[in-house]
Design an enzyme around this catalytic site. Structure first.
Site, PDB file in Angstrom:
ATOM      1  N   ASP A   1      68.867  17.583 -54.144  1.00 31.31           N
ATOM      2  CA  ASP A   1      70.131  17.116 -53.589  1.00 31.31           C
ATOM      3  C   ASP A   1      70.603  18.066 -52.489  1.00 31.31           C
ATOM      4  O   ASP A   1      69.930  19.036 -52.166  1.00 31.31           O
ATOM      5  CB  ASP A   1      71.176  17.009 -54.702  1.00 31.31           C
ATOM      6  CG  ASP A   1      71.500  18.365 -55.329  1.00 31.31           C
ATOM      7  OD1 ASP A   1      70.642  18.890 -56.051  1.00 31.31           O
ATOM      8  OD2 ASP A   1      72.593  18.904 -55.080  1.00 31.31           O
TER       9      ASP A   1
ATOM     10  N   HIS B   1      61.117  13.962 -56.364  1.00 26.62           N
ATOM     11  CA  HIS B   1      62.526  13.604 -56.289  1.00 26.62           C
ATOM     12  C   HIS B   1      63.193  14.678 -55.424  1.00 26.62           C
ATOM     13  O   HIS B   1      63.732  15.664 -55.914  1.00 26.62           O
ATOM     14  CB  HIS B   1      63.155  13.558 -57.685  1.00 26.62           C
ATOM     15  CG  HIS B   1      64.586  13.111 -57.666  1.00 26.62           C
ATOM     16  ND1 HIS B   1      64.944  11.781 -57.789  1.00 26.62           N
ATOM     17  CD2 HIS B   1      65.744  13.796 -57.529  1.00 26.62           C
ATOM     18  CE1 HIS B   1      66.270  11.681 -57.732  1.00 26.62           C
ATOM     19  NE2 HIS B   1      66.775  12.907 -57.572  1.00 26.62           N
TER      20      HIS B   1
ATOM     21  N   ASP C   1      54.510  11.498 -61.445  1.00 28.82           N
ATOM     22  CA  ASP C   1      54.665  11.772 -60.017  1.00 28.82           C
ATOM     23  C   ASP C   1      55.320  10.565 -59.362  1.00 28.82           C
ATOM     24  O   ASP C   1      54.655   9.726 -58.750  1.00 28.82           O
ATOM     25  CB  ASP C   1      53.307  12.074 -59.386  1.00 28.82           C
ATOM     26  CG  ASP C   1      53.428  12.404 -57.899  1.00 28.82           C
ATOM     27  OD1 ASP C   1      54.537  12.770 -57.463  1.00 28.82           O
ATOM     28  OD2 ASP C   1      52.413  12.284 -57.181  1.00 28.82           O
TER      29      ASP C   1
ATOM     30  N   GLU D   1      61.567  16.588 -59.883  1.00 31.28           N
ATOM     31  CA  GLU D   1      62.455  17.188 -58.894  1.00 31.28           C
ATOM     32  C   GLU D   1      61.994  18.617 -58.630  1.00 31.28           C
ATOM     33  O   GLU D   1      61.139  19.162 -59.336  1.00 31.28           O
ATOM     34  CB  GLU D   1      63.912  17.183 -59.391  1.00 31.28           C
ATOM     35  CG  GLU D   1      64.918  17.527 -58.308  1.00 31.28           C
ATOM     36  CD  GLU D   1      66.367  17.310 -58.710  1.00 31.28           C
ATOM     37  OE1 GLU D   1      67.239  17.371 -57.830  1.00 31.28           O
ATOM     38  OE2 GLU D   1      66.636  17.084 -59.907  1.00 31.28           O
TER      39      GLU D   1
END
Length: 565
Positions: free
Chosen positions: A181, A491, A533, A542
């Protein structure tokens, strides 16, 4: 090289190997091995007791051996056998073949075999930078526009104080994106920065060789310290100058979509001061003060500023010892609601111990005498007392016996494990971010080696690096760009949105996590196989700065110690 290899070559000719492309039946370190170090692979299917190793061109057999006894996974029940080729010291590129199992990914045997890994993992932090554009000269295919200048950040109502009212605008530029993020969190920076600073304290000579081609390369500071400084200077902006308290995080109210950083333009906030943030900040600044003191010409005044910031943050925490970050409580009282990573912690005894340890080692002031009654535990963002113990050990405090007892418990029974790694000795190893568990175990083993001289701990640490690079129940090397089978669908917002097929290199995927909190479809629910994956999988695929940091430490330290293996 064994004398029987010619006979084995006749028995296991290329024609008898059923699969001539790499398959998952042979799991090994896909980067490779040092000539004099242990070399092992795990074979999960075979029709023969023998294995051979060929040069990568497939023409020349250089080694043969016999597979070990069948062992069964305590998690999946699957059977496997060990191929030990430690006696092979030839250098070059090779494959391992077993009838029925096929052939392995290509691997190398050579000195400095993990140097590229150590540098790639450190370069991973450059790719997480906010504020600046990543130019092609440094970022290659993964160049991108600048994201999040954070020069006009609002004070969230939860963070308001006498000097900064709700809605006040402050500047807080720089730093790294935390994970997949685009937000920045002081608590998670704590263990991340400590791990990187400790690497420099423990192995400065090797760290000075770690050139990573970043904009600062070529100055008189090691690239490791340049990278640390990019985040350190941001952390300093997160302290309220009025009282010394430290904001818990700088964030959007909610996570961004899968877009590039420069496209993410929502309003940003600093949110609530917390005791954990203040103490993590104090610990990092105290350690940074002593590390950076060696560079008075390059960094005039910065070590003093760091130490002052550390001491004022400590004083704030002393006056506010139970200000915990409770996101739901914040949202019940204030707008806008915040739904990004909480990093909440309702037990900060370990943070007090760590901050006191760093301040004590740096200042030698008795007022910072740390509490040494806490048990030694593997570090994580929420359990940081071991970081204090590491610094105390480094400073000469007599904790070696306690360290060895703890590490012995961690490593108990490793020879009976199917993958012969400390990682996976218990199902508790497989949590969110299990790859960081493996790396942090490796660091603990390296400290045990340093303070006892027992080579077995160094070799166990290498075994955990082997785990991360492919000798594991998934067959993946969990580091992007390192090995023949690596994560391709992280991710990680830039890797998803940048239009480049390959993900950003040098990043460590989270690894097997039987909790599977993301609700994605996994190929297996077994603890050591619960990995997929898929960019859907934030619970196993992530990345995070606090996972990459111990990978950098482990790979760099192993490189520095390779002659001792």
């Amino acid at each position: 090289m064994q004398t029987s290899f010619l006979a084995a070559a006749l028995l296991l000719s290329a024609a008898t190997i059923k699969a001539q492309s790499p398959v998952d039946n042979i799991r090994l370190n896909q980067a490779g091995f040092y000539p004099a170090a242990p070399k092992m692979a795990v074979v999960t299917a075979s029709e023969d007791d023998r294995f051979i190793i060929r040069k990568a061109d497939g023409k020349t057999v250089v080694f043969s051996g016999t597979l070990g006894a069948v062992q069964r996974s305590p998690y999946s029940g699957k059977e496997s056998r060990m191929a030990d080729f430690s006696a092979l010291r030839d250098t070059g590129r090779f494959v391992l073949e077993v009838t029925g199992a096929g052939r392995s990914h290509v691997f190398s045997i050579r000195p400095a075999v993990h140097d590229a890994l150590a540098k790639a993992a450190l370069k991973g932090f450059y790719y997480q930078r906010t504020l600046i554009p990543l130019n092609a000269a440094y970022a290659g295919r993964w160049s991108r526009a600048a994201g999040h200048p954070d020069t006009a950040v609002l004070v969230h109502p939860s963070a308001a104080g006498p000097g900064r009212v709700a809605g006040a605008v402050i500047s807080s530029p720089g730093g790294w994106y935390d994970a997949g993020d685009y937000n920045k969190y002081i608590v998670n920076c704590g263990i991340t920065m400590a791990t990187l600073l400790s690497l420099y304290e423990d192995y400065p000579a090797y760290c000075r060789t770690m050139g990573t081609n970043i904009p600062e390369s070529g100055n008189t500071l090691p690239d490791l310290l340049d990278e640390i400084l990019f985040n350190l200077r941001w952390m300093l902006t997160m302290q309220d100058p009025a009282d010394g308290g430290v904001y818990h995080k700088l964030t959007n109210p909610a996570f961004d979509g899968m877009i590039m950083p420069h496209e993410a333009v929502k309003t940003r906030y600093v949110v609530q001061k917390s005791t954990a943030a203040a103490l993590d900040f104090a610990a990092v600044m105290a350690q940074a003060a002593r590390v950076l003191k060696a560079f008075p010409r390059e960094l005039p005044g910065l070590p003093d500023s760091c130490l002052k910031a550390a001491e004022t943050a400590w004083q704030w925490a002393q006056q506010n010892p139970v200000v915990y970050y409770d996101q739901q409580a914040i949202n019940n009282r204030f707008d806008p609601d915040i739904s990004t990573g909480a990093y909440g912690d309702r037990n900060v005894r370990d943070e007090f111990m760590w901050a006191a340890s760093e301040l004590f080692v740096t200042t030698q002031k008795n007022i910072y005498q740390p509490d040494l009654q806490l048990p030694m535990q593997l570090p994580s963002w929420s359990q940081v007392s071991m970081l204090g113990y590491y610094s105390l050990l480094r400073a000469g405090h007599p904790l070696q016996a306690q360290l060895e007892k703890w590490v012995e418990t961690m490593a108990a029974g490793v020879e009976t494990q199917p993958y012969h790694t400390v990682m996976g000795g218990t199902a508790r190893d497989f949590v969110w971010g299990s790859s960081a568990v493996a790396a942090n175990q490796g660091i603990a083993l390296l400290y045990a080696y340093r303070f006892t001289g027992k080579k077995i701990y160094l070799r166990h640490a290498l075994g955990n690096l082997d785990y991360l690079l492919g000798r594991n129940a998934t067959g993946y090397s969990f580091v992007t760009g390192i090995g023949g089978k690596t994560p391709m669908h992280l991710h990680h917002r830039p890797s998803i949105a940048d239009g480049v097929a390959a993900p950003v290199p040098g990043l460590l995927a989270g690894g097997p996590n039987p909790g599977r909190q993301d609700g994605c479809k996994y190929p297996s629910t077994a603890a050591d196989e619960a990995y997929v994956d898929d960019d859907c999988s934030y619970a196993s695929n992530e990345i995070a700065i606090n996972w990459n940091a111990p990978l950098v430490y482990l790979a760099a330290a192993i490189e520095a110690l390779q002659e001792e293996l």
